[in-house]
Scaffold this active site. Sequence first.
Site, mmCIF file in Angstrom:
data_model
loop_
_atom_site.group_PDB
_atom_site.id
_atom_site.type_symbol
_atom_site.label_atom_id
_atom_site.label_comp_id
_atom_site.label_asym_id
_atom_site.label_seq_id
_atom_site.Cartn_x
_atom_site.Cartn_y
_atom_site.Cartn_z
ATOM 1 N N LYS A 4 -1.450 4.925 -4.551
ATOM 2 C CA LYS A 4 -2.768 4.014 -4.026
ATOM 3 C C LYS A 4 -3.777 3.613 -5.174
ATOM 4 O O LYS A 4 -3.319 2.812 -5.801
ATOM 5 C CB LYS A 4 -3.613 4.621 -2.924
ATOM 6 C CG LYS A 4 -2.389 4.545 -1.664
ATOM 7 C CD LYS A 4 -3.307 4.832 -0.309
ATOM 8 C CE LYS A 4 -2.489 5.182 0.829
ATOM 9 N NZ LYS A 4 -2.273 3.785 1.734
ATOM 10 N N PHE A 43 -0.223 12.950 7.357
ATOM 11 C CA PHE A 43 0.631 11.780 6.863
ATOM 12 C C PHE A 43 0.890 11.948 5.389
ATOM 13 O O PHE A 43 0.164 11.720 4.488
ATOM 14 C CB PHE A 43 0.112 10.456 7.064
ATOM 15 C CG PHE A 43 0.639 9.363 6.850
ATOM 16 C CD1 PHE A 43 1.492 8.830 7.963
ATOM 17 C CD2 PHE A 43 0.913 8.731 5.738
ATOM 18 C CE1 PHE A 43 2.269 7.564 7.784
ATOM 19 C CE2 PHE A 43 1.870 7.605 5.516
ATOM 20 C CZ PHE A 43 2.463 6.936 6.472
ATOM 21 N N THR A 90 15.887 5.033 -11.752
ATOM 22 C CA THR A 90 15.952 4.067 -12.462
ATOM 23 C C THR A 90 14.590 3.675 -13.345
ATOM 24 O O THR A 90 14.877 3.685 -14.566
ATOM 25 C CB THR A 90 16.617 2.670 -11.849
ATOM 26 O OG1 THR A 90 17.565 2.814 -11.063
ATOM 27 C CG2 THR A 90 16.839 1.548 -13.015
HETATM 28 C C1 LIG Z 1 -1.923 10.684 2.074
HETATM 29 C C2 LIG Z 1 -0.774 9.900 1.972
HETATM 30 N N1 LIG Z 1 0.473 10.263 1.394
HETATM 31 C C3 LIG Z 1 1.517 9.628 1.271
HETATM 32 C C4 LIG Z 1 1.351 8.375 1.419
HETATM 33 C C5 LIG Z 1 2.573 7.315 1.422
HETATM 34 O O1 LIG Z 1 2.313 6.446 0.450
HETATM 35 P P1 LIG Z 1 3.151 4.965 0.434
HETATM 36 O O2 LIG Z 1 2.854 4.257 1.357
HETATM 37 O O3 LIG Z 1 2.930 4.427 -0.825
HETATM 38 O O4 LIG Z 1 4.620 5.433 0.473
HETATM 39 C C6 LIG Z 1 0.147 7.829 2.239
HETATM 40 C C7 LIG Z 1 0.166 6.459 2.709
HETATM 41 O O5 LIG Z 1 -0.893 6.087 3.314
HETATM 42 C C8 LIG Z 1 -0.827 8.638 2.490
HETATM 43 O O6 LIG Z 1 -2.067 8.236 3.106
#
Ligand SMILES: Cc1ncc(COP(=O)(O)O)c(C=O)c1O
Length: 484
Positions: A341, A203, A365
Amino acid sequence: MLSRFGPLRSLPSFRFLALTPPFPGEYDGPKMLTKVPGPKTLELSKRIDGLQDPRALHFFANYSKSIGNYIVDADDNVMLDTFCQISSLAIGYNHPDLLKAAMSPEFAQAVMNRPALGLMPPTDWPDLMQDSFLQIAPRGLSHVFTAMCGSCANESAFKAAFMAYRHRERGGKPFSEEELSSCMHNKEPGSPKLAILSFEKAFHGRLFGTLSVTRSKPIHKVDIPSFDYWPMSPFPHLMYPLEDHIDENRKEEERCLAVFEDIVQHHPVPIAGIIVEPIQGEGGDNEATPFFFKRLREITKKHGIAMIVDEVQTGFGASGTWWAHELWDLPSPPDMVTFSKKAQASGFYHTLETRPSEAYRNFNTWMGDPIRAFQLRTMINIVKRDDLLNNVKETGAYLKKKLEEIQKRHPDHISRVRGVGNFLAFDTPNVEWRTKMLAMCRDMGVNVGYCGSVSVRLRPTLYFMRKHADIFLTILEDAIKKCK
Ligand SMILES: Cc1ncc(COP(=O)(O)O)c(C=O)c1O
């Protein structure tokens, strides 16, 4: 030296004790007045339904009453939080140092005068960057691109990988007229066919570029056009406990690496970069060993492919180190490390080699936000002062050991206990049982997250201590028994 918490911390005879001071003013434990969702949450959900899609809501929270590891909902239920805003709360709710920083004149100025950081950064930006992002920069990566969220960080990293790849292919020469005109029609050679490889169950976000590398659940991807020539490689499925399955796991990793190297060598479209999570968070907390990641680094290096490590979920201390990939002891640093995060600020670390050839090629921006850098700086100081990385290591090891004991007592309901630091997970028999058991945990006062098809993930704050672990473990085991 006396600390804010008195002389105890500096006495050598107490060094064998956990040094982490308690979170100031935290609740003693959960206090439940209603089931969750309670009547006030249900009423607010009804109201929000007229304005916004409420279907993913767990409960409405009262953030002024939430403190440390405890979240308070609209019905005044006090719950121990082990999910922490989808793994994005490092320090806990309402830490006095963060509140103080947020009340400072420099913070207020940054809120009121939000700069376009790429054009007119404030005069204190170099110092602020040094004291925030650079203080915890992964080894070998001394530059930072600041972005707006995890998906934006990853997409900007992809762009940097493509630009560096084509710059090398062009031998550093300027763009041709044909490249400049064809890209305006989304055609080659200006818009080249280049790929980013990702792993099964990964993900990496939900925007257009990141969705093409996200492979966790169809519901995220369905109906959205994708880069169909971006390849997917298998990610190891390990057997637990790791120490009892060394040979099988090594074979599994070698199988995945062989497929990976074959794709790298034979994919019809050149692969400019790969993106990989240290532990696949959303996809089910799937791990691989340092052996796997070291080989990935060797193979990518050999073929001139950028290795992007996505530490959006694993980064900022959850592994007991600032970055989970530090545990791999790579032969050379990754080319880019993305974050968001828990760090609150988003972006990616990189080397000068992946800085685009010209300004404005990777840009937007706001390019992040100085208030997030203030927040990051304050959090880093708290983590260092209160020795929170060691707390994560100690509490995480305790929590994992106790989860393994629960697993032994309830082998039909808990399996594959895994993870590093306090980034831990286990599997349940099926999705229905998991849903029932987690609802029971919530009604008993612990907010717990899930991931993958049958996994439960723990994502507590870095302030999560043994006393919190004990509360969680007692409630978890009670919930397991009640749901059997
Ligand atoms: C490993 C990883 N990468 C990217 C993201 C995407 O981050 P965002 O939700 O801030 O776009 C997440 C979100 O859970 C993630 O767990």
